[in-house]
Design a protein around this motif. Sequence first.
Motif, PDB file in Angstrom:
ATOM      1  N   GLY A   1       0.621  -1.393  -0.131  1.00 22.54           N
ATOM      2  CA  GLY A   1      -0.079  -0.010  -0.106  1.00 22.54           C
ATOM      3  C   GLY A   1       0.781   0.634   0.370  1.00 22.54           C
ATOM      4  N   VAL A   2       2.366   1.170  -0.498  1.00 16.92           N
ATOM      5  CA  VAL A   2       3.057   2.356  -0.512  1.00 16.92           C
ATOM      6  C   VAL A   2       2.152   3.554  -1.622  1.00 16.92           C
ATOM      7  CG1 VAL A   2       4.922   1.221   0.064  1.00 16.92           C
ATOM      8  CG2 VAL A   2       4.635   1.620  -2.595  1.00 16.92           C
ATOM      9  N   ILE A   3       2.162   3.248  -2.300  1.00 17.11           N
ATOM     10  CA  ILE A   3       1.054   3.831  -3.254  1.00 17.11           C
ATOM     11  C   ILE A   3      -0.233   5.025  -2.238  1.00 17.11           C
ATOM     12  CG2 ILE A   3      -1.306   2.972  -4.085  1.00 17.11           C
ATOM     13  CD1 ILE A   3       1.152   5.071  -6.313  1.00 17.11           C
ATOM     14  N   TYR A   4      -0.260   5.152  -1.206  1.00 18.26           N
ATOM     15  CA  TYR A   4      -1.641   6.056  -0.223  1.00 18.26           C
ATOM     16  C   TYR A   4      -0.149   6.420   0.085  1.00 18.26           C
ATOM     17  CZ  TYR A   4      -4.984   2.106   0.342  1.00 18.26           C
ATOM     18  OH  TYR A   4      -5.883   1.574  -0.308  1.00 18.26           O
ATOM     19  N   GLY A   5       1.439   6.423   0.367  1.00 22.56           N
ATOM     20  CA  GLY A   5       1.790   7.633   1.270  1.00 22.56           C
ATOM     21  C   GLY A   5       2.293   8.653   0.037  1.00 22.56           C
ATOM     22  N   ILE A   6       2.967   7.464  -1.315  1.00 23.50           N
ATOM     23  CA  ILE A   6       3.003   8.616  -1.841  1.00 23.50           C
ATOM     24  C   ILE A   6       2.089   9.848  -2.831  1.00 23.50           C
ATOM     25  CG2 ILE A   6       3.200   8.271  -4.839  1.00 23.50           C
ATOM     26  CD1 ILE A   6       4.576   5.790  -4.617  1.00 23.50           C
ATOM     27  N   GLU A   7       0.855   9.944  -2.703  1.00 24.59           N
ATOM     28  CA  GLU A   7      -0.303  10.149  -3.119  1.00 24.59           C
ATOM     29  C   GLU A   7      -0.440  11.194  -1.467  1.00 24.59           C
ATOM     30  OE1 GLU A   7      -2.852  12.431  -5.473  1.00 24.59           O
ATOM     31  OE2 GLU A   7      -1.477  10.509  -6.055  1.00 24.59           O
TER      32      GLU A   7
ATOM     33  N   ARG B   1       1.345  19.705  -2.609  1.00 22.19           N
ATOM     34  CA  ARG B   1       0.504  20.768  -3.932  1.00 22.19           C
ATOM     35  C   ARG B   1      -0.300  21.480  -2.844  1.00 22.19           C
ATOM     36  NH1 ARG B   1      -2.423  17.169  -6.793  1.00 22.19           N
ATOM     37  NH2 ARG B   1      -3.815  16.734  -5.359  1.00 22.19           N
ATOM     38  N   LEU B   2      -0.564  21.322  -1.662  1.00 18.17           N
ATOM     39  CA  LEU B   2      -0.698  22.502  -0.924  1.00 18.17           C
ATOM     40  C   LEU B   2       0.321  22.826  -0.155  1.00 18.17           C
ATOM     41  CD1 LEU B   2      -3.807  19.583   1.091  1.00 18.17           C
ATOM     42  CD2 LEU B   2      -4.077  21.226  -0.877  1.00 18.17           C
ATOM     43  N   ASP B   3       1.463  22.743  -0.769  1.00 23.20           N
ATOM     44  CA  ASP B   3       2.370  23.574   0.467  1.00 23.20           C
ATOM     45  C   ASP B   3       2.414  22.843   1.549  1.00 23.20           C
ATOM     46  OD1 ASP B   3       4.910  25.011  -0.290  1.00 23.20           O
ATOM     47  OD2 ASP B   3       3.758  27.262   0.333  1.00 23.20           O
TER      48      ASP B   3
ATOM     49  N   SER C   1      11.674  12.652  -3.411  1.00 25.48           N
ATOM     50  CA  SER C   1      11.539  14.665  -3.758  1.00 25.48           C
ATOM     51  C   SER C   1      10.038  15.024  -3.661  1.00 25.48           C
ATOM     52  CB  SER C   1      11.700  14.502  -5.434  1.00 25.48           C
ATOM     53  OG  SER C   1      10.867  13.897  -5.720  1.00 25.48           O
ATOM     54  N   LEU C   2       9.425  14.220  -3.570  1.00 25.91           N
ATOM     55  CA  LEU C   2       8.248  14.740  -3.302  1.00 25.91           C
ATOM     56  C   LEU C   2       8.072  16.004  -1.971  1.00 25.91           C
ATOM     57  CD1 LEU C   2       5.765  11.824  -4.676  1.00 25.91           C
ATOM     58  CD2 LEU C   2       5.618  13.837  -6.006  1.00 25.91           C
ATOM     59  N   ALA C   3       8.998  15.025  -0.956  1.00 25.43           N
ATOM     60  CA  ALA C   3       8.668  15.775   0.686  1.00 25.43           C
ATOM     61  C   ALA C   3      10.199  16.971   0.659  1.00 25.43           C
ATOM     62  CB  ALA C   3       9.454  15.029   1.454  1.00 25.43           C
ATOM     63  N   SER C   4       9.733  17.737   1.277  1.00 22.60           N
ATOM     64  CA  SER C   4      10.607  19.097   1.376  1.00 22.60           C
ATOM     65  C   SER C   4      11.605  18.313   2.677  1.00 22.60           C
ATOM     66  CB  SER C   4      10.071  19.600   3.056  1.00 22.60           C
ATOM     67  OG  SER C   4       8.258  19.675   2.321  1.00 22.60           O
ATOM     68  N   LYS C   5      12.207  17.372   3.022  1.00 27.43           N
ATOM     69  CA  LYS C   5      12.914  16.949   3.994  1.00 27.43           C
ATOM     70  C   LYS C   5      13.179  15.476   4.267  1.00 27.43           C
ATOM     71  CE  LYS C   5      17.033  17.317   6.493  1.00 27.43           C
ATOM     72  NZ  LYS C   5      18.281  18.105   5.483  1.00 27.43           N
TER      73      LYS C   5
ATOM     74  N   GLN D   1      -8.541  13.829   9.666  1.00 27.42           N
ATOM     75  CA  GLN D   1      -7.356  13.243  10.400  1.00 27.42           C
ATOM     76  C   GLN D   1      -6.271  14.416  10.980  1.00 27.42           C
ATOM     77  OE1 GLN D   1      -9.094  11.392  12.999  1.00 27.42           O
ATOM     78  NE2 GLN D   1     -10.153  10.965  10.517  1.00 27.42           N
ATOM     79  N   PHE D   2      -5.959  15.564  10.363  1.00 29.13           N
ATOM     80  CA  PHE D   2      -4.908  16.796  10.616  1.00 29.13           C
ATOM     81  C   PHE D   2      -5.997  17.826  10.523  1.00 29.13           C
ATOM     82  CE2 PHE D   2      -2.477  12.667   9.460  1.00 29.13           C
ATOM     83  CZ  PHE D   2      -1.353  13.094  10.830  1.00 29.13           C
ATOM     84  N   GLY D   3      -7.139  18.326   9.748  1.00 24.94           N
ATOM     85  CA  GLY D   3      -8.263  19.133   9.323  1.00 24.94           C
ATOM     86  C   GLY D   3      -7.956  19.842   8.387  1.00 24.94           C
ATOM     87  N   ILE D   4      -6.639  18.866   7.919  1.00 20.95           N
ATOM     88  CA  ILE D   4      -6.755  20.314   5.743  1.00 20.95           C
ATOM     89  C   ILE D   4      -7.641  19.632   5.176  1.00 20.95           C
ATOM     90  CG2 ILE D   4      -4.567  19.147   4.441  1.00 20.95           C
ATOM     91  CD1 ILE D   4      -2.932  18.189   5.807  1.00 20.95           C
ATOM     92  N   GLU D   5      -7.980  21.469   4.958  1.00 17.08           N
ATOM     93  CA  GLU D   5      -9.210  20.789   4.107  1.00 17.08           C
ATOM     94  C   GLU D   5      -8.670  20.567   2.661  1.00 17.08           C
ATOM     95  OE1 GLU D   5     -12.296  22.307   4.316  1.00 17.08           O
ATOM     96  OE2 GLU D   5     -11.803  22.162   6.062  1.00 17.08           O
ATOM     97  N   HIS D   6      -9.532  19.540   2.110  1.00 15.35           N
ATOM     98  CA  HIS D   6      -9.030  19.038  -0.430  1.00 15.35           C
ATOM     99  C   HIS D   6     -10.741  19.038  -0.339  1.00 15.35           C
ATOM    100  CE1 HIS D   6     -10.454  15.008   1.850  1.00 15.35           C
ATOM    101  NE2 HIS D   6      -9.970  15.514   3.036  1.00 15.35           N
ATOM    102  N   LYS D   7     -10.281  18.584  -1.785  1.00 10.28           N
ATOM    103  CA  LYS D   7     -11.511  17.689  -2.211  1.00 10.28           C
ATOM    104  C   LYS D   7     -11.078  16.815  -3.199  1.00 10.28           C
ATOM    105  CE  LYS D   7     -14.013  22.099  -3.224  1.00 10.28           C
ATOM    106  NZ  LYS D   7     -14.930  21.851  -1.401  1.00 10.28           N
ATOM    107  N   VAL D   8     -10.681  16.012  -2.265  1.00 14.59           N
ATOM    108  CA  VAL D   8      -9.837  14.876  -2.717  1.00 14.59           C
ATOM    109  C   VAL D   8     -10.484  13.324  -3.646  1.00 14.59           C
ATOM    110  CG1 VAL D   8      -7.649  12.777  -2.120  1.00 14.59           C
ATOM    111  CG2 VAL D   8      -7.190  15.116  -0.945  1.00 14.59           C
ATOM    112  N   TYR D   9     -12.266  13.150  -2.373  1.00 19.16           N
ATOM    113  CA  TYR D   9     -12.969  12.413  -2.704  1.00 19.16           C
ATOM    114  C   TYR D   9     -14.535  13.530  -2.878  1.00 19.16           C
ATOM    115  CZ  TYR D   9     -13.527  12.101   2.481  1.00 19.16           C
ATOM    116  OH  TYR D   9     -13.502  11.725   4.017  1.00 19.16           O
ATOM    117  N   ARG D  10     -14.937  12.582  -3.269  1.00 20.22           N
ATOM    118  CA  ARG D  10     -16.811  13.508  -2.730  1.00 20.22           C
ATOM    119  C   ARG D  10     -17.127  12.369  -1.684  1.00 20.22           C
ATOM    120  NH1 ARG D  10     -22.236  11.170  -4.104  1.00 20.22           N
ATOM    121  NH2 ARG D  10     -20.811   9.618  -4.949  1.00 20.22           N
TER     122      ARG D  10
END
Length: 186
Positions: free
Chosen positions: A12-18, A25-27, A55-59, A171-180
């Motif tokens: 399930g590493v694809i979950y982590g990559i996504e 994208r959300l900076d 490369s997707l991570a800041s550090k 869970q982190f209170g991050i606003e998104h429209k990833v799914y309906r």
Amino acid sequence: MRLVVALTGSSGVIYGIEILRILRRLDIETHLIISKWGERNIQIETDHPVDFVKSLASKCYSNDNMAAPIASGSFKTDGMVIVPCSMKTLSSISNGYDDNLISRAAGVCIKESRALVIVPRETPLSRIHLHNMIRLAEIGVIVLPAMPGFYHRPKSINDIIAHIVGKILDQFGIEHKVYRRWGDAA
């Protein structure tokens, strides 16, 4: 916002990559750790090179680097997600066995009362797995198994992945429209 993201040796590493893609994208600042078997699963389950994922991570940190900033409670973060979370990692965290940076960073979140979300990916679950999950849930760790819902009528694997990733972001209170969401118009 600053989050620690860990990928371990579970399917399930694809979950982590996504999640890394979306957080970038959300900076949102991300501090990534990938276990040895997490790296191997990236190679087995995806067409992405490990360096691309990093490369997707800041550090990025080595899982052996116990001197990394995220190993200390004085380094402020908004929490951590382990996605996918192997049963080995889950057991290590549940038993306070901080033998690598992933389990140490998770232990820091627990001791500092920061959000910790684990996304176990195993089936079936043994009584040992369940006891470890219960122990963590009882102290406030969010146990979010990779169990997608289907009320949003997924049309692809990407839709199924998005559902779990959206649940993690919630869970982190991050606003998104990833799914309906339930009740939203189609």
